[in-house]
Design a protein around this motif. Sequence first.
Motif, PDB file in Angstrom:
ATOM      1  N   THR A  95       8.074  53.322  -2.030  1.00  0.00           N
ATOM      2  CA  THR A  95       7.469  54.561  -1.560  1.00  0.00           C
ATOM      3  C   THR A  95       6.398  54.246  -0.542  1.00  0.00           C
ATOM      4  O   THR A  95       5.847  53.153  -0.521  1.00  0.00           O
ATOM      5  N   ALA A  96       6.119  55.207   0.300  1.00  0.00           N
ATOM      6  CA  ALA A  96       5.091  55.021   1.327  1.00  0.00           C
ATOM      7  C   ALA A  96       4.071  56.138   1.226  1.00  0.00           C
ATOM      8  O   ALA A  96       4.389  57.251   0.836  1.00  0.00           O
ATOM      9  N   THR A  97       2.851  55.838   1.575  1.00  0.00           N
ATOM     10  CA  THR A  97       1.779  56.824   1.519  1.00  0.00           C
ATOM     11  C   THR A  97       0.977  56.760   2.809  1.00  0.00           C
ATOM     12  O   THR A  97       0.670  55.669   3.303  1.00  0.00           O
ATOM     13  N   VAL A  98       0.672  57.908   3.370  1.00  0.00           N
ATOM     14  CA  VAL A  98      -0.203  57.971   4.541  1.00  0.00           C
ATOM     15  C   VAL A  98      -1.587  58.367   4.055  1.00  0.00           C
ATOM     16  O   VAL A  98      -1.751  59.372   3.363  1.00  0.00           O
ATOM     17  N   GLN A  99      -2.576  57.553   4.388  1.00  0.00           N
ATOM     18  CA  GLN A  99      -3.944  57.817   3.960  1.00  0.00           C
ATOM     19  C   GLN A  99      -4.872  57.775   5.161  1.00  0.00           C
ATOM     20  O   GLN A  99      -4.658  57.014   6.106  1.00  0.00           O
TER      21      GLN A  99
END
Length: 446
Positions: free
Chosen positions: A267-271
Motif C-alpha cells: 500500500t502507498a500513502t501520501v503525507q
Amino acid sequence: MGRTYFVEEAIGQYLSDLSTELKPYVTGLLIGQCSPQRDYVIRAVRTPPKEEQKEESTRPSKLVSIDEEWITTHASQVSRMLPGGLLVLGVFIITTPELSKESQNTLRKLIFSVEKSLTKRRLWKPAEEEVSDRAALQICSSTKKVVCRTYDVQDPKSSAKPADWKYQSALSASWLALDCTVNVNIHIPLLATSPNHDLEKNTKNGLTRWSKQIEDSVFLINGQVKDDDTELLEGQKKLRGNTQSSTHFSDVKVLTQLSQGPSRRSTATVQVCSGSINLRGAVNCRAYVHNNKPKVKEAIQALKRDIINTLSDRCEILFEDLIINEGPHKKNFEREYHVLPQRLFVPVAGSSVMLSDYKFGDEGTGEIQERFVEMLDQSVQAEDIHIAEEINTVDICPVTDSTDDTQQKQLTKAMLLLKLRQNMGVVIAAAVAVFASIFSFNYFSD
C-alpha cells in the motif's frame, strides 16, 4: 544443567590484578559471544571511575551506593565498540569478604538494568531460540574464590542458576570473520506534524523500517547462497591446534529485495511533509563467530545485526555531537549536510577479533586512544588504528513555506490517484513515487 563459559586465559590475570586494588569493590562488564552449545568470554572491562572518584581516589564502601546509571551508560558506550557477534553478556564484581553476601543481589540488579538499557537501543529483535542467559561473576578479593551464576533476562522473576567458568588459552585466536560493504541511500520524510526537535526520533523510525529490509535480504558468502543449518566452513580446510592469532575472512555480498513478491500486497500513502533526512554512503560491516563448527545462520545473524547497529550508532553519535555543539533546541531549521563518523578497527592482543569505534574528521589519534583506555581499559598504539575508508553523509532538507501552483497540482493529482486506486498495491506505489519525485525535484531545484 547450567551453562558453561569458556574464558580467555588473560582475563584471569586481569581480574586478579583488579582484586589486588585496595578498594571495597570493583565492577565491570564481560564481553563475548553466546552460542546454543556454549558461551565465550574474550574480554573483561572494569567500570571507569567517575571524575570525582578520580580526583578524590575514593569509592563508596557500601554496595547500596553503586551508581547503576553510570554502569549502564558504560555498557551502552561499550556496545557501540563491539562488532557483530560480540555483546555484553554479563557483569562482574570483585568485593571484600564483608560485602560478599550482598553482592549477588547487586549483580542481579545490574544484569537486568544493563540488558534493559541495551535492548532499548536495538532496532532488531532477538530470535525465539536465542540464548537469553547473562553471566553474573562474583570474586572475593581476599580468597580469590570465583562464583559464576546466570540469570534469564527474558524472565524478570528469574532466579540464579549455577554456571561453569573455565579458562582456555588462545580462545579467540582463530575466530572467523565476515566482512562486507553496504551501500546506503535512505530517504526519511519528516511529517509536517512533527516538530523540528524530533529529527532523532524520525531518523530512528526510518532506520527501523530500513532494518527490516536488511533482515529480509539475501546474503552471499564468498559468492554462494548457503543453507542456514550448514556449517560455515563446510568444504573448507580447518586449521587445528592453531594458537597464533589468525583470521579466516569470508567476503559477503548483501542483496536487498526490491519487492515483496506477488503474494504480498503493498500500500502507498501520501503525507504532507516538512522536509526529509537523507542518509547516503557506504558502511563497512564486520562480524566474528567462534570456530567450534558455527552454522551459517549464526554468522549471517551476527552480520545483519552489525549492519543495522553500525548505521544506527553513527546517527546516535552524530545527534549527540549536534546537541553538544548546537544545543538541544535549534531555532533555525535550514538545509544541512553532516558527515557521519567513520568506523575504525583496533586489534585485541592474542585474538583474531578486532574491536570497533567511530571518529569524526576533526578527531585526533590521541582522542581515540583515550576513549579505548576509558571505555575498554585498553592501550592502543597509533599504528594499530585501522580506519575504514568511507564517507557517509546526512542531508537534512526542510521544505519552505512557498509552494507554487504546479507543485500543488502535482501533489493534489497524486493524492486523488491514490484515493481512486488505493487497492492497486504496487502499481499505485510506483505512480505515487513518480509524482513525489517530480515534486521533490521541482521544489529543491531553485
